[in-house]
Design a protein around this motif. Sequence first.
Motif, PDB file in Angstrom:
ATOM      1  N   LEU A 167       0.635  -0.757  -0.162  1.00  0.00           N
ATOM      2  CA  LEU A 167      -0.026   0.109  -0.214  1.00  0.00           C
ATOM      3  C   LEU A 167       0.778   1.110   0.020  1.00  0.00           C
ATOM      4  O   LEU A 167       0.145   2.310  -0.468  1.00  0.00           O
ATOM      5  CB  LEU A 167      -0.967  -0.108   1.143  1.00  0.00           C
ATOM      6  CG  LEU A 167      -2.182  -1.229   1.286  1.00  0.00           C
ATOM      7  CD1 LEU A 167      -3.148  -0.816   2.321  1.00  0.00           C
ATOM      8  CD2 LEU A 167      -3.040  -0.781  -0.037  1.00  0.00           C
ATOM      9  N   ILE A 168       2.341   1.398  -0.139  1.00  0.00           N
ATOM     10  CA  ILE A 168       3.246   2.509   0.789  1.00  0.00           C
ATOM     11  C   ILE A 168       2.750   3.502  -1.020  1.00  0.00           C
ATOM     12  O   ILE A 168       2.658   4.794  -1.402  1.00  0.00           O
ATOM     13  CB  ILE A 168       4.430   1.971   0.358  1.00  0.00           C
ATOM     14  CG1 ILE A 168       5.189   3.459   1.068  1.00  0.00           C
ATOM     15  CG2 ILE A 168       5.043   0.815  -1.167  1.00  0.00           C
ATOM     16  CD1 ILE A 168       6.749   2.799   0.926  1.00  0.00           C
ATOM     17  N   ASP A 169       2.148   3.064  -1.701  1.00  0.00           N
ATOM     18  CA  ASP A 169       1.467   3.663  -2.898  1.00  0.00           C
ATOM     19  C   ASP A 169       0.865   4.141  -2.968  1.00  0.00           C
ATOM     20  O   ASP A 169      -0.016   4.717  -4.453  1.00  0.00           O
ATOM     21  CB  ASP A 169       2.391   3.302  -4.756  1.00  0.00           C
ATOM     22  CG  ASP A 169       4.427   3.021  -4.589  1.00  0.00           C
ATOM     23  OD1 ASP A 169       4.779   4.060  -4.304  1.00  0.00           O
ATOM     24  OD2 ASP A 169       4.666   2.187  -5.044  1.00  0.00           O
ATOM     25  N   VAL A 170      -0.028   3.529  -2.763  1.00  0.00           N
ATOM     26  CA  VAL A 170      -1.427   3.756  -2.880  1.00  0.00           C
ATOM     27  C   VAL A 170      -2.014   4.382  -1.904  1.00  0.00           C
ATOM     28  O   VAL A 170      -1.379   5.336  -0.734  1.00  0.00           O
ATOM     29  CB  VAL A 170      -1.981   2.576  -2.332  1.00  0.00           C
ATOM     30  CG1 VAL A 170      -3.992   2.539  -1.834  1.00  0.00           C
ATOM     31  CG2 VAL A 170      -1.806   1.554  -3.033  1.00  0.00           C
ATOM     32  N   VAL A 171      -2.573   5.550  -2.404  1.00  0.00           N
ATOM     33  CA  VAL A 171      -3.507   7.448  -1.817  1.00  0.00           C
ATOM     34  C   VAL A 171      -4.356   6.723  -0.592  1.00  0.00           C
ATOM     35  O   VAL A 171      -4.545   6.202  -0.265  1.00  0.00           O
ATOM     36  CB  VAL A 171      -4.702   7.807  -2.477  1.00  0.00           C
ATOM     37  CG1 VAL A 171      -5.475   8.632  -2.414  1.00  0.00           C
ATOM     38  CG2 VAL A 171      -3.582   8.374  -3.666  1.00  0.00           C
ATOM     39  N   SER A 172      -3.867   7.326   0.466  1.00  0.00           N
ATOM     40  CA  SER A 172      -4.227   6.931   1.634  1.00  0.00           C
ATOM     41  C   SER A 172      -2.599   6.564   2.726  1.00  0.00           C
ATOM     42  O   SER A 172      -2.600   6.259   3.755  1.00  0.00           O
ATOM     43  CB  SER A 172      -5.578   6.335   2.105  1.00  0.00           C
ATOM     44  OG  SER A 172      -4.572   4.611   1.748  1.00  0.00           O
ATOM     45  N   HIS A 173      -2.298   6.056   2.180  1.00  0.00           N
ATOM     46  CA  HIS A 173      -0.481   5.096   2.951  1.00  0.00           C
ATOM     47  C   HIS A 173       0.317   6.188   2.356  1.00  0.00           C
ATOM     48  O   HIS A 173       1.692   5.350   2.459  1.00  0.00           O
ATOM     49  CB  HIS A 173      -0.710   3.869   2.587  1.00  0.00           C
ATOM     50  CG  HIS A 173       0.155   3.519   3.825  1.00  0.00           C
ATOM     51  ND1 HIS A 173       0.267   3.453   5.569  1.00  0.00           N
ATOM     52  CD2 HIS A 173       1.265   2.559   4.088  1.00  0.00           C
ATOM     53  CE1 HIS A 173       1.312   3.139   5.814  1.00  0.00           C
ATOM     54  NE2 HIS A 173       1.708   2.895   5.329  1.00  0.00           N
TER      55      HIS A 173
END
Length: 264
Positions: A167-173
């Motif tokens: 999730l490091i490249d997913v918006v919110s994280h």
Amino acid sequence: MSQKLKIASWNINSVRARIDIVTRFLNEEAPDILCLQETKVVNDTFPGGVFRQLGYNHQVLHGQPMHHGVAILSRVPIREDDRLDWQANGEARHVGIRLDNGVRLENVYVPAGGDVPDRTLNPKFGQKLDFLERMVEWAGKLDKPTILVGDFNIAPLECDVWSHKQLIDVVSHTPIECEVLSRLQAAHNWVDLGRRFYPAPQRLYTWWSYRARDWQASDRGRRLDHMWVSPELADKALSHKVCEPCRSWMRPSDHAPLITEFEF
């Protein structure tokens, strides 16, 4: 003389569509104050009568048609209704009140920020970052004991998501969101009650996607919803919990409510 207050916060994802689970929650948990985000209703058609029947006679609403919207429903007196436009476009994303003991309660719905974590390619992401920067400026000037609650739409710690790596490249994280949220926390030395009561790296999620066929089995959660307090209020918090069972109720929100009990 001390006063105990239970304060709840919940992104309800349409208060009219989910009024049955809201009333169930109020009957089962009996918070003194309920802060809602994403009510998705104008003030004139907010179901205020349902809340009044349950004793929530003090109501501060900030709604708009179909999108966003925040509300504070209370069984105790609340005053000084404020609406700050951190989005700078008139969207209904904040409402704030003062309790009779002088404590401020601020209810915020931070923009989700779209899907691409690049303000050039995705203006919604830039709006989210700018919203948070305005909050940083506001927090740096605070001079009253304050409780800040709501859907921040950011899971700041590696352990606040089911998979930091995925999730490091997913918006919110993303790192840029986590950095600005860290500066917001530092601007007032906010105490994060979630992690005060459940220190990292304990599992602590508040949101599970509707896409999961069985959200409990996959448990791909994120901690997007938060309760922060001014440093002088940290010791006033007696307990804090995420009401995960609500995520399994009929027609649920994708967020679970938070409850903190205070003794002032």
